[in-house]
Enzyme design. Structure first.
Site, mmCIF file in Angstrom:
data_model
loop_
_atom_site.group_PDB
_atom_site.id
_atom_site.type_symbol
_atom_site.label_atom_id
_atom_site.label_comp_id
_atom_site.label_asym_id
_atom_site.label_seq_id
_atom_site.Cartn_x
_atom_site.Cartn_y
_atom_site.Cartn_z
ATOM 1 C CD GLU A 291 -3.064 -0.976 0.251
ATOM 2 O OE1 GLU A 291 -3.094 0.049 -0.452
ATOM 3 O OE2 GLU A 291 -3.909 -1.883 0.176
ATOM 4 N NE ARG A 295 -3.590 2.832 -0.549
ATOM 5 C CZ ARG A 295 -4.795 2.871 -1.131
ATOM 6 N NH1 ARG A 295 -5.217 4.009 -1.635
ATOM 7 N NH2 ARG A 295 -5.540 1.791 -1.200
ATOM 8 C CG ASP A 425 -5.657 -6.806 -7.841
ATOM 9 O OD1 ASP A 425 -4.664 -7.157 -7.185
ATOM 10 O OD2 ASP A 425 -6.425 -5.899 -7.441
ATOM 11 C CD GLU A 563 -9.996 -1.023 -8.558
ATOM 12 O OE1 GLU A 563 -9.047 -0.956 -7.747
ATOM 13 O OE2 GLU A 563 -11.181 -0.750 -8.239
#
Length: 624
Positions: A291, A295, A425, A563
């Site tokens: 993360e 980010r 993903d 997305e």
């Protein structure tokens, strides 16, 4: 007198003329201007051009006094006519705005009629067992334009172009139009001819929508600055600031590139100053390697790439060097958690200390860029090692389970759960984007991508009952799990990107297959929004044998997932089809109307999502 009125009054008295640096023919006049301009003997004001009566050079001449009175009378008549003209223009502007409102509402009404007609046509096709373009009915691969009215696109039929959105349109009054819209796009076809005229009209419409998106961002940033500037998060209801992401100004850093792209440069430089003066990792403890990379490190690097301000690169290298210590594992794969003070790293106990597929394959874009910007090749080499390992252990079908572990000094897969959603993903996403980032020269990333996409088409791609919506299912223990995360919707954009960069060309069979799947999948993702009461997608949907899909009780929430909108953006940019802008605008409207918490704060997640009754079961969720 107002500053602008002073200048206009001076202009009316002949002091200012075209060519003068203070001349401006567009100054507005308020109702008091007649009093301010009419008295030549009034008080002097700076820039006003007036004189005191006692200073008038011709005060003792009756002829001049009479001439002056005539000029004054003429001048006052001119001023009154000017005021009348401005009042008429104001009324005309009001009528124009009202007309725009009416045109916009009328266009929405007509769109509903067109959608109803299209839905009826599609249901008729389904009920007769005929597919569009099948040789059995002599059809073509385009929708029959003769059955519906044209929407101002000349001879090229396109039914979804509405009037520009007025600047003062109230989105609280917008009602979602329901699911099954744009049904002719369901199977991944391109039913309309994309002309330059259509693109130009789409651009004009997009500019009217852009005004509202920009205002939404200004609203958010204003309140973030007021209530939580420098903190990780702003809670939209309580207006409380928290720093649960390590206290690194996560919202601020992650928003920098958006501020720049939206032209909010003053706010961008305010953010830069905070990064320069206050951002420090010295006291940050354990953070998620994954993360924080996507980010914070990604946010700093994108801000640097756009602005070339060295502050961002310096902060990025400091953060990157700390996060990079997560790679100090026995096999060179990055651990899931790393302490930015001590450099200690570990995997998560909740996942049995296994490595997670998405986490080991979702940092290479950032570290490869950091290597190029700093000249330190170690960042690229060490991060790419994860793909060295994945390439060696990738199954023949290219589909990789979500967990990995050490076994006898080797890395092996630790389960058989396959998914293009959570925990898997972005490793697939980074394959195709590393191929593009490297100038399409690093063949192994392209080969890994193509292998995985072939496997996805063969084993995971499904269509729903009864309407044949395309989705990518999960697989557990060799059995299909008919669910799809919102996260999977990134594949619409990734597949389109892969098709347009295919080494065999975008017209090759493989590229055309992938592009068709991209369009069909993205249509399903749009339905995940459009079929709900709020127009907002749940976290995931489960496909059934009755109504295409339903929302499980533990998925009935929305956490501002990007997305689907990303897929719309890629497909619009690559194909030029305005339909993806139309869908983006709908999602934006849903956000503006459903996720807007209050006029005082910002936008937040929805805790419950309920499907509309049209074509989908209601379930037992409370209505939001």
């Amino acid at each position: 007198m107002k500053h602008g009125d002073k200048k206009l009054a001076a202009h009316l008295r002949g002091v200012l003329a075209p060519g003068d640096k203070n001349y401006n023919p567009h100054h507005h006049v308020d109702d008091a201007i007649g009093d301010d301009v009419g008295g030549v003997g009034g008080e002097n004001e700076e820039g006003g051009g007036g004189m005191n009566a006692g200073d008038h050079p011709y005060k003792d001449s009756p002829q001049n006094e009479e001439k002056e009175q005539k000029e004054l009378s003429s001048h006052n008549r001119f001023t009154e006519r000017l005021k009348e003209t401005l009042a008429h223009e104001k009324e005309s502007q009001h009528q124009i705005v009202e007309s725009m409102h009416q045109q916009f509402q009328e266009a929405l009404r007509k769109e509903k009629e067109v959608v109803s007609s299209i839905k009826a046509g599609v249901k008729n096709i389904i009920s007769h067992g005929k597919l569009r373009g099948s040789s059995s009915d002599g059809g073509s691969d385009t929708f029959n334009a003769q059955e519906h009215p044209s929407f101002d696109i000349g001879n090229d039929y396109y039914p979804y172009m509405v009037a520009p959105v007025p600047e003062n349109y109230n989105f609280r009054n917008y009602e979602p139009l329901g699911g099954d819209r744009f049904a002719e796009y369901k199977d991944g076809e391109s039913p309309y001819k994309i002309t330059q005229q259509l693109r130009d009209q789409s651009d004009e419409l997009a500019r009217s929508r852009r005004y509202h998106v920009l205002n939404a961002m200004k609203h958010v940033w204003k309140n973030y600055k007021q209530y939580a500037f420098g903190h990780d998060e702003l809670h939209p209801i309580s207006k409380r600031a928290t720093s649960n992401w390590g206290g690194m100004g996560t919202t601020l850093v992650d928003s920098l590139d958006t501020l720049w792209l939206m032209g909010m440069k003053d706010e961008f430089w305010e953010g830069r100053d905070w990064v320069r003066d206050h951002l420090s990792n010295d006291r940050v403890g354990d953070v998620s390697q994954f993360e924080t990379t996507i980010r914070s490190l990604g946010g700093l690097l994108s801000a640097y790439d756009l602005s070339q301000d060295k502050v961002f690169l310096e902060k990025a290298e400091d953060l990157g060097s700390r996060l990079f210590k997560s790679f100090n594992s026995p096999n060179g794969l990055p651990h899931g958690s790393v302490n930015l003070q001590t450099g200690n790293s570990r995997n998560f106990g909740w996942n049995n200390n296994n490595y997670i597929l998405a986490e080991i394959g979702t940092n290479q874009l950032e570290y490869r860029y950091l290597s190029r910007a700093t000249g330190n090749d170690e960042y690229a080499k060490k991060s790419e090692h994860a793909f060295d390992i994945l390439e060696q252990i990738m199954p023949e079908d290219g589909l990789m389970p979500l967990n990995l572990k050490d076994k006898g000094g080797e890395v092996v897969f630790a389960n058989d759960h396959l998914s293009f959603g959570a925990m898997g993903d972005s490793t697939y996403e980074y394959m195709i984007k590393m191929w593009v980032q490297g100038g399409r020269k690093e063949k192994r990333y392209r080969d890994m991508w193509d292998k995985s996409i072939d496997g996805m088409h063969e084993k995971l791609l499904q269509t729903s009952i009864p309407n044949g919506l395309t989705y990518i299912a999960d697989s557990k223990q060799g059995r299909i799990d008919h669910k799809m995360d919102h996260l999977v919707c990134f594949m619409g954009g990734a597949l389109a990107l892969g098709a347009y960069t295919d080494p065999d060309g975008p017209s090759s069979p493989r590229a055309q297959r992938d592009l068709k799947t991209a369009k069909a999948l993205t249509y399903t993702c749009y339905q995940m929004y459009a079929r709900t009461k709020t127009g907002i997608s749940p976290e995931y949907v489960a496909f059934d044998s009755e109504n295409d899909f339903h929302v499980p009780s533990n998925a009935a929430f929305y956490i501002l997932r990007p997305e689907t909108v990303e897929a719309f953006y890629y497909l619009n940019q690559l194909t030029g089809d305005p339909i993806y802008r139309v869908r983006i605008s709908h999602v934006a409207v849903f956000l503006l109307s459903s996720c807007h918490v209050s006029r005082l704060c910002t936008y937040g997640y929805l805790p419950t999502i309920r499907l509309c009754s049209e074509g989908v079961g209601m379930g037992s969720l409370p209505e939001h």
